[in-house]
Design an enzyme around this catalytic site. Sequence first.
Site, short mmCIF file in Angstrom:
data_model
loop_
_atom_site.label_atom_id
_atom_site.label_comp_id
_atom_site.label_asym_id
_atom_site.label_seq_id
_atom_site.Cartn_x
_atom_site.Cartn_y
_atom_site.Cartn_z
N SER A 124 0.85 -1.19 0.00
CA SER A 124 0.00 0.00 0.00
C SER A 124 0.88 1.24 0.00
O SER A 124 2.05 1.19 -0.39
CB SER A 124 -0.95 -0.01 1.22
N ASN A 125 0.32 2.38 0.42
CA ASN A 125 1.07 3.63 0.48
C ASN A 125 0.59 4.45 1.67
O ASN A 125 -0.24 3.99 2.45
CB ASN A 125 0.94 4.40 -0.84
N TYR A 126 1.08 5.68 1.79
CA TYR A 126 0.84 6.47 2.99
C TYR A 126 -0.40 7.36 2.94
O TYR A 126 -0.62 8.16 3.85
CB TYR A 126 2.06 7.35 3.27
#
Length: 414
Positions: A212-214
């Site tokens: 995923s990402n932030y």
Amino acid sequence: MTLNGKHILLGVTGSIAAYKAAMLVRLLVRQGAEVRVVMTEAAKDFITPLTLATLAKHPILVENFDPTNGAWNSHISLGEWADHFVVAPATANTLAKMAHGVADNLLLCTYLSARCSVSVAPAMDLDMYRHPATQENLRILRENYGVRIIEPQEGELASGLVGKGRMAEPEQICEALGAFLAEEEGQPLAGKQILVTAGATVEPIDPVRYVSNYSTGKMGYALAEALALRGARVTLVTGAATAALRNPLGRIERVEALSAEAMYRACAERFPQMDGAVFCAAVADYTPAHPMTEKYKHEEGKPFLLELAPTHDIAAEMGRIKRPGQITFGFALETSARAEEYARHKLDAKNLDVVVLNSLRDPGAGFGTDTNKVTLIDRDAETAAVVLPLLSKEEVAAKIADRMAEKFNAIQTE
């Protein structure tokens, strides 16, 4: 505002104040509204369907289907037909069910599927009205779901007590509905349907791990709210997010889509019906090619090689099916000194009208912050890029929503 030509859906619940529904229907019809009525079973103990059907000039709906012939009364069609749904009288029981998503009768099913604005005119005894549970349910409806509350009046109640709890008079309800609809029509995006994507996508490696990402979803959620406040009906397709969603005037439909594939399917299904879209989600460019059905067991000292496959470029694929008159905005999060060059490339590559550029090189911008610093880059060569200062994400969202309203206005005046 005149109610002439407006579609008003009236919900009537089991309160002694239901007798006022007859006068309310008459007043609405006199003002030119087309009125349809949905009643709860308990409401029939206080006023007959025949009375309301005669005044509304439409059959009254009570059950989800007609047991004599199996004909289905579509709550979805009712919700789509209405310009406004008012529940008057609204009992404590119905308010509680509306606040918590209970759908055990046709009226409540219609409320949960309605795309229009909603108001309620509470009617109950004063102790029921001021009970903390009832007040909390009204707060949830007002603050979380954008339901307008037409405040009850002080006076003598059916119990013999005197206090707040009498349903507002039909004339007051008509006046309130006119004000609600006038407010909606005076907004720059009134009548527009806008798709917004937000949050991070989650790409599973195995049942317990993911890529995923932030992204927190704060920017996308702020955009959904800003567009709704300007009159748009917003479909928010959201991945993983920590942001809290407010729903001004009940105009935001939230659709969960955690993975890039799920988000693509949700957008592909809905985008053709939209007037515009803002692609704000941080969608993974790659996803594990072969996600495991069981938890991966690591081996000491042995590297784990993960094969990744490309995902759909949602903005680009929607850009390919975009029809004339649709307005699309996209976001470009960059880290390079050539950020503006890369962002401008997206205008053509994704058939966007405006690219919103933000850079992680700017302090206070990007993921996880309450602020953002963006540049609005327009496809129209005559419109110079607009560099905004560091603002709260709500302020940035307001600027973007205003720019979208300007783009729609430009189309209408051509």
